[in-house]
Scaffold this active site. Sequence first.
Site, PDB file in Angstrom:
ATOM      1  N   HIS A  41       2.703  -8.180   0.784  1.00 27.81           N
ATOM      2  CA  HIS A  41       2.988  -7.065  -0.122  1.00 27.81           C
ATOM      3  C   HIS A  41       2.124  -7.070  -1.379  1.00 27.81           C
ATOM      4  CE1 HIS A  41       6.682  -7.350   2.282  1.00 27.81           C
ATOM      5  NE2 HIS A  41       6.863  -6.071   2.013  1.00 27.81           N
TER       6      HIS A  41
ATOM      7  N   GLU B  35       1.792   3.145  10.791  1.00 27.67           N
ATOM      8  CA  GLU B  35       0.674   3.473   9.912  1.00 27.67           C
ATOM      9  C   GLU B  35      -0.474   4.151  10.666  1.00 27.67           C
ATOM     10  OE1 GLU B  35       3.295   0.813   7.865  1.00 27.67           O
ATOM     11  OE2 GLU B  35       2.320   0.599   9.830  1.00 27.67           O
TER      12      GLU B  35
END
Length: 338
Positions: free
Chosen positions: A129, A60
């Site tokens: 998540h 990321e």
Amino acid sequence: MRELNMVKAINDALDVMLARDPDVLVFGEDVGYFGGVFRATEGLQAKHGIRRCFDTPIAEGGIIATAIGMGAQGLRPVPEIQFADYILPAFDQLVSEAARLRYRSGGEFWAPITVRSPYGGGIFGGQTHSQSPEAIFAHITGLKTVIPSTPYDAKGLLIAAIECDDPVIYLEPKRLYNGPFDGHHDREIGTWAGHPAAQVPEGHYTVPLGKAAVVRPGDAVTVLAYGTMVHVALAAVDETGIDAEVIDLRSIVPLDIETIVASANKTGRCVIVHEASRFGGFGGELSSLIQERCFYGLETAIERVAGWDTPYPHAFEWDYFPGPARIAAALRRVMENT
């Protein structure tokens, strides 16, 4: 006009901008050949080529650093972070580089990047998540934070974000991907009832960043929400029969404080709803802003309805975030306290 759900509207916005502007690039983990874990980028690589829509390593920080470099050189990258929970490895890039580049360089460089990411609950993803980190980004001067609640807004806001010269965090409520929803949860099957699609214009159009929408006019109490919670709040209002004015913020930075203040002064009561934890959540900032501007117009204390102040619970997801019953109770309290 076409019938599209939110994920298809997002896909359509990316398709429009890839075709319209050769400087637009879409990239991230599994966004190319696979089309994204939620299929938001499905078909884009096949249509626009591997140089315009491509996969990246699972890194990321590298994804966002690459996007910042591209933006500084005149491109308009649209990187995807697969889940908002994964964005923290790139946080320093967003805070120290993207948000400050225009100011640090005296306007010589800027970072016109749009960081897309699914956020919030609805898939029993638990702590890794399903988080709602919008308040973190709202605190960072130089970043804009956008959260749609309908397919129409999802497309128009995304196009506006891509065309914006500032870095934008574009958070996509996972529970709305196949909506919009009416907000009533069926605990038996774990889904939300609602129509699968909505009318979305073809081609290019924008919804301005920083402009809220009054989705239900009313005179008794102001309800502020964004993303999934707009639909849940509407369901709560229907349950109570209270003449509430429901406002969809659509973006929390920039914030449409004028619309909020006008409504709060009119109704004299306010309920703020968001899915993230209550402590340190964006609702606290909203409450302070309203209190500062509407003190003499308020009839009672401002109510906040939010997620628990705990790590995100996997097994108790539907109890963690606000449902119609919790919001309805808050609405009744503010109506009783005068």
